[in-house]
Design an enzyme around this catalytic site. Sequence first.
Site, PDB file in Angstrom:
ATOM      1  N   HIS A   1       0.840  -1.198   0.000  1.00 11.36           N
ATOM      2  CA  HIS A   1       0.000   0.000   0.000  1.00 11.36           C
ATOM      3  C   HIS A   1       0.874   1.246   0.000  1.00 11.36           C
ATOM      4  O   HIS A   1       0.671   2.152  -0.782  1.00 11.36           O
ATOM      5  CB  HIS A   1      -0.928   0.012   1.208  1.00 11.36           C
ATOM      6  CG  HIS A   1      -1.911   1.151   1.187  1.00 11.36           C
ATOM      7  ND1 HIS A   1      -2.963   1.249   2.078  1.00 11.36           N
ATOM      8  CD2 HIS A   1      -2.002   2.259   0.404  1.00 11.36           C
ATOM      9  CE1 HIS A   1      -3.653   2.366   1.817  1.00 11.36           C
ATOM     10  NE2 HIS A   1      -3.081   2.991   0.819  1.00 11.36           N
TER      11      HIS A   1
ATOM     12  N   GLU B   1       0.999   8.383  -3.434  1.00 10.72           N
ATOM     13  CA  GLU B   1       1.760   7.923  -2.280  1.00 10.72           C
ATOM     14  C   GLU B   1       3.017   8.770  -2.074  1.00 10.72           C
ATOM     15  O   GLU B   1       3.383   9.086  -0.937  1.00 10.72           O
ATOM     16  CB  GLU B   1       2.142   6.446  -2.444  1.00 10.72           C
ATOM     17  CG  GLU B   1       0.980   5.487  -2.284  1.00 10.72           C
ATOM     18  CD  GLU B   1       0.356   5.560  -0.906  1.00 10.72           C
ATOM     19  OE1 GLU B   1       1.080   5.376   0.082  1.00 10.72           O
ATOM     20  OE2 GLU B   1      -0.856   5.812  -0.813  1.00 10.72           O
TER      21      GLU B   1
ATOM     22  N   HIS C   1       3.189  10.939   1.272  1.00 14.44           N
ATOM     23  CA  HIS C   1       4.071  10.298   2.241  1.00 14.44           C
ATOM     24  C   HIS C   1       5.555  10.436   1.906  1.00 14.44           C
ATOM     25  O   HIS C   1       6.361  10.782   2.768  1.00 14.44           O
ATOM     26  CB  HIS C   1       3.708   8.809   2.361  1.00 14.44           C
ATOM     27  CG  HIS C   1       2.284   8.556   2.717  1.00 14.44           C
ATOM     28  ND1 HIS C   1       1.760   8.816   3.970  1.00 14.44           N
ATOM     29  CD2 HIS C   1       1.246   8.072   1.985  1.00 14.44           C
ATOM     30  CE1 HIS C   1       0.478   8.491   4.002  1.00 14.44           C
ATOM     31  NE2 HIS C   1       0.140   8.034   2.807  1.00 14.44           N
TER      32      HIS C   1
END
Length: 228
Positions: free
Chosen positions: A58, A109, A113
């Site tokens: 993920h 992502e 992040h």
Amino acid sequence: MAKREIIFVLVLLLFIASSEQASFDYYQVVFQWQPATCNDITLPTRCVQNPDNRFSIHGVWPSKTSGSRVGPCNGTAFDPATIVSIRAGLNQNWPDVIRRKNQVFWSDEWRKHGTCSEDLLNQLQYFTFGLNIYHDEGKDIVEKLGKKKIIPNGKKYKKADVEKAISSVIGKRLGFRCNIDQSNYHQLHEISFCYAKDASTLQDCPSNATNCPTKFKWSSFKREHVEL
């Protein structure tokens, strides 16, 4: 207050906010159980294709031990040219399970992040880190749990039993996250491996990396038999 002083204060506040936002204590390398992702009752749209009965990546999430959110952070924009050498591995093991728009997923992502640890891991290093941990730890989770008689058969398991089973093999406490399935019951959705900021030392995950209740399901995706 003079206009120049006001501008200076605003810039200073923005700098402080950005610095606080970018600070983190450890990495969570998060693997999602694909059937649970597609069977989430809160999912606004259905997965565009059937999931595989496996864990896939993920994300790699810089995190705080307090559990407070980190990101999105200021950083460079996602550049697909930086990951050409590992793109095949990303397509295989870091897919967009819901939309199957892999590059869009990777971009999200990175923005949310990856930018928060860009001073430690550039884009290629960030995505390579996720792939390496998947290769070393993530792809064998089902096998490791199966050896402890915990399999994705729809059975309800005690959280303590699942935690003990995997920690006895891995040697560290992992993070377990659940979502709600279509029958309105908690199901195992994600497992996190926690790493120090050196991106190489596995450590115990803090208790807030787990949100599962005392009992939850672990289910596989069942394909319907079609008569030819």
